[in-house]
Design an enzyme around this catalytic site. Structure first.
Site, PDB file in Angstrom:
ATOM      1  N   ARG A  93      44.947 -43.377  41.593  1.00 18.16           N
ATOM      2  CA  ARG A  93      45.842 -42.849  40.819  1.00 18.16           C
ATOM      3  C   ARG A  93      46.091 -41.073  41.278  1.00 18.16           C
ATOM      4  O   ARG A  93      46.243 -40.529  41.732  1.00 18.16           O
ATOM      5  CB  ARG A  93      45.479 -42.879  39.155  1.00 18.16           C
ATOM      6  CG  ARG A  93      46.116 -41.150  38.456  1.00 18.16           C
ATOM      7  CD  ARG A  93      46.546 -41.674  37.036  1.00 18.16           C
ATOM      8  NE  ARG A  93      45.193 -42.430  35.856  1.00 18.16           N
ATOM      9  CZ  ARG A  93      44.369 -41.928  36.001  1.00 18.16           C
ATOM     10  NH1 ARG A  93      44.524 -40.239  36.099  1.00 18.16           N
ATOM     11  NH2 ARG A  93      43.827 -42.217  35.314  1.00 18.16           N
ATOM     12  N   LYS A 101      66.840 -39.968  48.256  1.00 14.68           N
ATOM     13  CA  LYS A 101      67.689 -40.448  49.216  1.00 14.68           C
ATOM     14  C   LYS A 101      67.788 -40.422  50.724  1.00 14.68           C
ATOM     15  O   LYS A 101      67.284 -41.718  51.140  1.00 14.68           O
ATOM     16  CB  LYS A 101      68.242 -38.654  48.577  1.00 14.68           C
ATOM     17  CG  LYS A 101      67.929 -38.250  46.911  1.00 14.68           C
ATOM     18  CD  LYS A 101      69.320 -39.333  46.522  1.00 14.68           C
ATOM     19  CE  LYS A 101      68.405 -39.498  44.627  1.00 14.68           C
ATOM     20  NZ  LYS A 101      69.289 -38.713  44.444  1.00 14.68           N
TER      21      LYS A 101
HETATM   22  C1  LIG Z   1      68.491 -38.000  43.409  1.00 12.01           C
HETATM   23  C2  LIG Z   1      68.439 -36.284  43.187  1.00 12.01           C
HETATM   24  C3  LIG Z   1      67.492 -36.101  42.320  1.00 12.01           C
HETATM   25  C4  LIG Z   1      65.889 -36.927  41.182  1.00 12.01           C
HETATM   26  O1  LIG Z   1      65.203 -37.545  42.247  1.00 12.01           O
HETATM   27  P1  LIG Z   1      65.395 -38.859  41.295  1.00 12.01           P
HETATM   28  O2  LIG Z   1      64.850 -39.387  43.098  1.00 12.01           O
HETATM   29  O3  LIG Z   1      66.293 -40.189  41.439  1.00 12.01           O
HETATM   30  O4  LIG Z   1      64.393 -39.199  40.908  1.00 12.01           O
HETATM   31  C5  LIG Z   1      66.866 -34.043  41.699  1.00 12.01           C
HETATM   32  N1  LIG Z   1      67.709 -33.610  42.619  1.00 12.01           N
HETATM   33  C6  LIG Z   1      68.685 -34.135  43.443  1.00 12.01           C
HETATM   34  C7  LIG Z   1      69.233 -33.659  44.268  1.00 12.01           C
HETATM   35  C8  LIG Z   1      69.225 -35.502  44.005  1.00 12.01           C
HETATM   36  O5  LIG Z   1      69.938 -36.274  44.136  1.00 12.01           O
END
Ligand SMILES: *Cc1c(COP(=O)(O)O)cnc(C)c1O
Length: 372
Positions: free
Chosen positions: A45, A193
């Site tokens: 962790r 992303k």
């Molecule tokens: C997807 C996203 C998040 C959150 O991320 P997760 O990995 O889904 O928790 C935060 N900020 C932006 C701009 C995003 O596109």
């Protein structure tokens, strides 16, 4: 070392005695203490070699002293918010990611006030960034309107007041925008992303210089346990190696799609920072090395029909993947936001957001053309 070389090589050092060009995935939850001279690894962790390899690479991409990986972008965001104290004001971009909005709504119970401002407007920034503010949270470009905030200008105001500036750099990725070099204190990523790039892992990261932040964030993460697993870190690091190649192709594909959209009689306004009529085009040109692969447009027809007709685009939320995606903010990503708030932000019901992938552009163009 140059950016593209760091992507491929950093954090991928061979395991002593093996010469492996890809290090193993370290699955151990606990570590034999007598086997270590300096006791770096204690419990999964807190510390994990696979996670640390990913973090070394992420930090290097912004010439940062530190990076920490998290189980999601939201987990990274929650950890950054641990900098705030009762009585603080959080100043935020007004059209932040929906999940960020939800996260901020939990702060009131701790005596923290959240103010939403259009930080793409320099006059608004000058009055909003002031004594008593505990953190400035910028998202640029924003979602889905692709509004752009001048990171250097905000940082110049915040720094003398000792106010940390966080930039959610998820939409640009470190390949197109370097918040720390522009004067910000923390870069936040949903690594789900562009960093992953393959729509097959959820993750997040914080990247920063300050050692005091590192102590605070590392302690918080170890206490909260919002760490990514070793397999996820391996996938993220594997995806990261091709970030520049992917982004280059995604941006080139997007430029052609923007042209098609602008020429189509079925399309109204096109929101894209690369267009000279975008309100912050000059700022985008100065602080980004490319305009990205997310484009939003007004469809002059029935959006549900368009979503039915597309074949090469997956109808799905998210972005930054090799696979092209299409979504309607009012029906999907921004549905939880009340209709009147959406309209006040300029998010109309006929808006469509594309997140362009790396497919052959001819297939994407032909598909959009027939669907429009
Ligand atoms: C997807 C996203 C998040 C959150 O991320 P997760 O990995 O889904 O928790 C935060 N900020 C932006 C701009 C995003 O596109």
């Amino acid at each position: 070392m140059e950016f593209d070389t760091k992507l491929v090589q950093l954090g991928q050092e061979p395991t002593p005695g093996t010469g492996d060009v890809v290090p193993p995935i370290h699955l151990a939850s606990t570590f034999e203490q007598r086997a270590q001279d300096d006791l770096r690894y204690f419990y999964g962790r807190g510390e994990n070699p696979t996670r640390e390899g990913l973090e070394r690479c992420l930090a290097s991409l912004e010439d940062a002293a530190h990076a920490l990986a998290f189980s999601s972008g939201q987990a990274a965001g929650a950890t950054a918010l641990s900098l705030l104290r009762p009585g603080d004001v959080l100043v935020s971009s007004d059209d932040v990611y929906g999940g960020t909005f939800a996260l901020f709504s939990t702060l009131e119970r701790y005596g923290i006030t959240v103010e939403y401002h259009d930080l793409s407007d320099p006059d608004v920034v000058r009055s909003a960034v002031r004594e008593g503010v505990g953190l400035v949270w910028i998202e640029t470009p924003t979602n889905p309107l692709l509004k752009v905030t001048d990171i250097a200008a905000v940082s110049r105001l915040a720094r003398p007041l000792g106010i940390p500036v966080l930039v959610d750099n998820t939409f640009a990725s470190p390949a197109l925008q370097q918040p720390l070099a522009l004067g910000a204190d923390i870069s936040l990523y949903s690594t789900t992303k562009f960093i992953s790039g393959h729509s097959d892992v959820i993750g997040g990261a914080l990247v920063y210089q300050r050692d005091d932040f590192h102590q605070a964030f590392f302690s918080y993460r170890t206490a909260a346990g919002n760490v990514p697993g070793a397999f996820d870190c391996f996938l993220l690091h594997r995806g990261l190696k091709t970030l520049s190649l992917r982004v280059e192709r995604q941006n080139a594909n997007t430029a052609r799609i923007v042209e098609l959209l602008q020429a189509s009689p079925r399309v109204g306004r096109v929101h894209y920072p690369g267009l000279s009529d975008h309100p912050q085009h000059e700022v985008a040109k100065a602080q980004m090395s490319g305009f990205g692969s997310i484009v939003t447009f007004e469809y002059l027809g029935e959006v549900p029909d368009l979503l039915k007709k597309v074949e090469r685009f997956a109808v799905a939320v998210s972005l930054g993947s090799v696979r092209s995606l299409i979504e309607c903010p009012a029906l999907m990503t921004h549905r939880p936001i009340p209709a009147e708030t959406r309209l006040a932000l300029g998010i109309t019901d006929n808006m469509v957001r594309l997140a362009i992938g790396i497919e052959d552009p001819r297939d994407l163009l032909a598909d959009l053309e027939q669907a429009l």
